[in-house]
Design an enzyme around this catalytic site. Structure first.
Site, PDB file in Angstrom:
ATOM      1  N   ASP A   1      15.314 110.752  54.999  1.00 41.06           N
ATOM      2  CA  ASP A   1      16.054 111.816  54.287  1.00 41.06           C
ATOM      3  C   ASP A   1      15.302 113.128  54.198  1.00 41.06           C
ATOM      4  OD1 ASP A   1      17.024 109.075  52.480  1.00 41.06           O
ATOM      5  OD2 ASP A   1      18.472 110.388  53.458  1.00 41.06           O
TER       6      ASP A   1
ATOM      7  N   HIS B   1       9.188 104.687  50.442  1.00 36.59           N
ATOM      8  CA  HIS B   1      10.190 103.757  50.957  1.00 36.59           C
ATOM      9  C   HIS B   1       9.800 102.350  50.545  1.00 36.59           C
ATOM     10  CE1 HIS B   1      12.880 101.687  53.738  1.00 36.59           C
ATOM     11  NE2 HIS B   1      13.513 102.832  53.840  1.00 36.59           N
TER      12      HIS B   1
HETATM   13  C1  SDX Z   1      16.750 105.495  51.842  1.00 31.27           C
HETATM   14  O1  SDX Z   1      15.965 100.658  51.779  1.00 31.27           O
HETATM   15  C2  SDX Z   1      16.274 101.384  52.795  1.00 31.27           C
HETATM   16  O2  SDX Z   1      16.160 100.999  53.923  1.00 31.27           O
HETATM   17  C3  SDX Z   1      16.840 102.749  52.442  1.00 31.27           C
HETATM   18  C4  SDX Z   1      17.045 103.719  53.590  1.00 31.27           C
HETATM   19  C5  SDX Z   1      18.155 103.263  54.518  1.00 31.27           C
HETATM   20  O3  SDX Z   1      18.162 103.701  55.664  1.00 31.27           O
HETATM   21  O4  SDX Z   1      19.078 102.541  54.056  1.00 31.27           O
HETATM   22  O5  SDX Z   1      15.844 103.870  54.302  1.00 31.27           O
HETATM   23  C6  SDX Z   1      17.481 105.097  53.075  1.00 31.27           C
HETATM   24  O6  SDX Z   1      17.223 105.217  50.776  1.00 31.27           O
HETATM   25  C7  SDX Z   1      15.417 106.171  51.974  1.00 31.27           C
HETATM   26  C8  SDX Z   1      14.752 106.464  50.593  1.00 31.27           C
HETATM   27  C9  SDX Z   1      15.350 107.750  50.044  1.00 31.27           C
HETATM   28  N1  SDX Z   1      14.898 107.939  48.641  1.00 31.27           N
HETATM   29  C10 SDX Z   1      14.050 108.915  48.315  1.00 31.27           C
HETATM   30  O7  SDX Z   1      13.491 109.656  49.118  1.00 31.27           O
HETATM   31  C11 SDX Z   1      13.836 109.063  46.813  1.00 31.27           C
HETATM   32  C12 SDX Z   1      12.343 109.195  46.530  1.00 31.27           C
HETATM   33  N2  SDX Z   1      11.691 107.910  46.790  1.00 31.27           N
HETATM   34  C13 SDX Z   1      11.523 106.983  45.694  1.00 31.27           C
HETATM   35  O8  SDX Z   1      12.498 107.007  44.720  1.00 31.27           O
HETATM   36  C14 SDX Z   1      11.035 105.607  46.152  1.00 31.27           C
HETATM   37  O9  SDX Z   1      10.030 105.815  47.048  1.00 31.27           O
HETATM   38  C15 SDX Z   1      12.033 104.621  46.736  1.00 31.27           C
HETATM   39  C16 SDX Z   1      13.198 104.410  45.849  1.00 31.27           C
HETATM   40  C17 SDX Z   1      12.497 105.089  48.064  1.00 31.27           C
HETATM   41  C18 SDX Z   1      11.304 103.282  46.918  1.00 31.27           C
HETATM   42  O10 SDX Z   1      11.006 102.825  45.661  1.00 31.27           O
HETATM   43  P1  SDX Z   1      10.224 101.412  45.457  1.00 31.27           P
HETATM   44  O11 SDX Z   1      10.019 100.699  46.719  1.00 31.27           O
HETATM   45  O12 SDX Z   1      10.891 100.686  44.350  1.00 31.27           O
HETATM   46  O13 SDX Z   1       8.799 101.893  45.072  1.00 31.27           O
HETATM   47  P2  SDX Z   1       8.353 102.212  43.627  1.00 31.27           P
HETATM   48  O14 SDX Z   1       9.395 103.060  42.952  1.00 31.27           O
HETATM   49  O15 SDX Z   1       7.914 100.959  42.973  1.00 31.27           O
HETATM   50  O16 SDX Z   1       7.096 103.172  43.935  1.00 31.27           O
HETATM   51  C19 SDX Z   1       5.831 102.590  44.178  1.00 31.27           C
HETATM   52  C20 SDX Z   1       4.870 103.603  43.536  1.00 31.27           C
HETATM   53  C21 SDX Z   1       5.243 103.925  42.088  1.00 31.27           C
HETATM   54  O17 SDX Z   1       4.035 104.260  41.440  1.00 31.27           O
HETATM   55  P3  SDX Z   1       3.334 103.081  40.523  1.00 31.27           P
HETATM   56  O18 SDX Z   1       4.374 102.632  39.501  1.00 31.27           O
HETATM   57  O19 SDX Z   1       2.958 101.989  41.495  1.00 31.27           O
HETATM   58  O20 SDX Z   1       2.160 103.775  39.891  1.00 31.27           O
HETATM   59  O21 SDX Z   1       4.955 104.856  44.248  1.00 31.27           O
HETATM   60  C22 SDX Z   1       5.434 105.860  43.365  1.00 31.27           C
HETATM   61  C23 SDX Z   1       6.069 105.170  42.188  1.00 31.27           C
HETATM   62  O22 SDX Z   1       5.976 105.986  41.035  1.00 31.27           O
HETATM   63  N3  SDX Z   1       6.430 106.609  44.136  1.00 31.27           N
HETATM   64  C24 SDX Z   1       6.557 107.940  44.124  1.00 31.27           C
HETATM   65  C25 SDX Z   1       7.592 108.208  45.029  1.00 31.27           C
HETATM   66  N4  SDX Z   1       8.072 107.071  45.553  1.00 31.27           N
HETATM   67  C26 SDX Z   1       7.337 106.074  44.985  1.00 31.27           C
HETATM   68  N5  SDX Z   1       5.908 108.894  43.439  1.00 31.27           N
HETATM   69  C27 SDX Z   1       6.301 110.164  43.674  1.00 31.27           C
HETATM   70  N6  SDX Z   1       7.285 110.523  44.547  1.00 31.27           N
HETATM   71  C28 SDX Z   1       7.941 109.570  45.240  1.00 31.27           C
HETATM   72  N7  SDX Z   1       8.914 109.901  46.093  1.00 31.27           N
END
Ligand code: SDX
Length: 437
Positions: free
Chosen positions: A371, A313
């Site tokens: 989710d 998140h």
């Molecule tokens: C919602 O914003 C909100 O409030 C949203 C929400 C709401 O109520 O409105 O809470 C609802 O959207 C919840 C999130 C649902 N999405 C998912 O579950 C999809 C999987 N999660 C990711 O796509 C990700 O965690 C996000 C999109 C939720 C957050 O992405 P960020 O904050 O941009 O973080 P990032 O992509 O920069 O990740 C940081 C690191 C990265 O690694 P590095 O580049 O630092 O090496 O963490 C890794 C990412 O690769 N990472 C994951 C991961 N999520 C982040 N690696 C594997 N699996 C994951 N799920």
């Protein structure tokens, strides 16, 4: 609750090339991080800030929802989500988010009545659904039908008029379950079901989704209670992607129905509200506990686009408090439905256990989010996967509406128009096609 200037806490910005310095004012809210006010930065320094994804940027001031990502705290108008999920109901939470206070019994009865008596759709709107293929994704239908509401309700489009905003807000909250249920039934070739005024919001939603004209349909109180709690958990969440979309659409003066349709479109993405549908797909893809290590490995592999859906998140670097309530609700619903062991829930619990012990997830503070469990509950309730994000949109409509109203009423609000770091060609002259290489 308004901002407090704490100008004695200014930040000094120095351009080390020229030695120039600027004092940037600091603004403090009621709780949470202070902000550095950069509104004059470009005018004074000729520089923009650079923050793709807005990881460190406050786009507005708001008194609606507060999140402390480090502590895993979420409050609506100051009330902890756990307490609202336990003691409140969705329509009361709608009142709280919009008006800022919990309603008295009289206020609640009046608001409940108003929502109930706006649940019907314009009869012409039913024909609008006919233009879609039966196998359309219901989120595509939601975007289209909600966007079309401005073609039906001309009497509530003047956003400068508080009465128009009030009518449009009430209509949006009241009609989303009817539109969502119609989208579901249209996909099945089932007749639309009119709402019933003797049912509460969540009961009515299930009734419109699942009843048939051929026999009496009695709403299962366990499912209605679970639905109501899930709607509460999804109602608002500060300046997330879809809410920011609604705000920026609204900042141009667009009508509320168009703004909410924009929010629905953004929510659909698998990185946002579409994750609940993606979690189910992922769990089915993993299939069994033996396969979990392989998928955890893929999630950690930078060369593999696979991510653990339902994990991570932007704000929460601790457990998403909604995920905790959702996990508890999943167990309650499955137990009440007599589902002894749901292999997908078992798989999800094992996946959560392994992920939370894994150094990669621990170091990056990737916890289950809202989710991760919702899809398991929806599936147990008989809701098809394609409808999961639609339910999220139904719940989040009140948050979008409350934030949109707050934005319209904010005297400091301007049209949202970010700048950029230009990395394209410097200016160059046109070349006649005959002279191009
Ligand atoms: C919602 O914003 C909100 O409030 C949203 C929400 C709401 O109520 O409105 O809470 C609802 O959207 C919840 C999130 C649902 N999405 C998912 O579950 C999809 C999987 N999660 C990711 O796509 C990700 O965690 C996000 C999109 C939720 C957050 O992405 P960020 O904050 O941009 O973080 P990032 O992509 O920069 O990740 C940081 C690191 C990265 O690694 P590095 O580049 O630092 O090496 O963490 C890794 C990412 O690769 N990472 C994951 C991961 N999520 C982040 N690696 C594997 N699996 C994951 N799920």
């Amino acid at each position: 609750m308004k901002q407090k200037d704490v100008s004695e806490h200014t930040f000094t910005l120095t351009n080390n090339d020229t030695g120039e310095s600027w004092e940037l004012p600091v603004i403090e809210g009621s709780v949470g991080p202070r902000v550095i006010d950069v509104r004059r930065l470009y005018a004074d320094t000729g520089h923009f800030t650079y923050d793709p994804g807005y990881t460190s940027t406050g786009s507005c001031q708001s008194g609606i929802t507060y999140i402390d990502g480090e502590q895993g705290i979420l409050t609506y108008r100051g009330y902890p989500i756990e307490q609202l999920a336990q003691h409140s109901d969705y329509v009361e939470v709608c009142y709280l988010l919009i008006y800022g206070e919990l309603p008295t019994q009289e206020q609640k009865a009046k608001f409940d009545h108003r929502i109930t008596y706006h649940t019907m759709l314009h009869e012409q709107l039913h024909k609008f659904f006919q233009g879609f293929r039966r196998d359309s994704h219901p989120m595509a239908v939601m975007v289209g039908v909600v966007g079309a509401l401005s073609a039906f309700y001309h009497d509530s489009l003047d956003i400068a008029d508080p009465v128009h905003r009030f009518v449009a807000s009430t209509r949006m909250i009241a009609k989303m379950p009817s539109i969502a249920a119609n989208a579901y039934r249209y996909s099945l070739g089932m007749p639309f079901v009119y709402p019933r005024n003797d049912l509460n919001y969540s009961e009515n939603f299930l009734y419109m989704m699942f009843s048939t004209p051929c026999e009496e349909y009695v709403v299962n109180p366990v499912l209605a209670h679970a639905m109501d709690r899930i709607l509460i958990l999804h109602a608002d969440h500060e300046q997330n992607a879809s809410t920011s979309t609604v705000r920026i659409a609204g900042s141009s003066g667009a009508n509320p129905f168009a703004c909410i349709a924009a929010g629905i479109a953004c929510l659909w993405g698998p990185a946002h509200g579409g994750a609940n549908e993606a979690v189910l797909g992922m769990l089915e893809q993993i299939g069994s506990k033996e396969n979990i290590p392989e998928f955890i490995k893929r999630a950690k592999d930078k060369d593999d686009p696979f991510r653990l859906m339902g994990f991570g998140h932007r704000v929460y670097k601790n457990f998403d408090p909604r995920a905790k309530v959702m996990r508890q609700t999943a167990h309650e619903v499955l137990k009440d439905l007599g589902i002894k062991d749901d292999p997908l829930l078992d798989l999800a619990m094992e996946l959560e256990r392994i992920a939370l012990e894994d150094e990669y997830f621990v170091s990056k503070k990737l916890y289950p989010n809202v989710d991760f469990y919702s899809g398991i509950i929806f599936r147990a309730m008989g809701i098809p996967t394609s409808m999961f994000t639609v339910l999220f949109a139904v719940a989040r409509t009140v948050g979008w509406v409350a934030q949109w109203n707050e934005m319209v009423e904010d005297p400091s609000q301007k049209i949202g128009r970010p700048r950029q770091l230009y990395t394209g060609h410097p200016e160059r002259d046109y070349i006649d096609i005959k002279k191009r290489g």
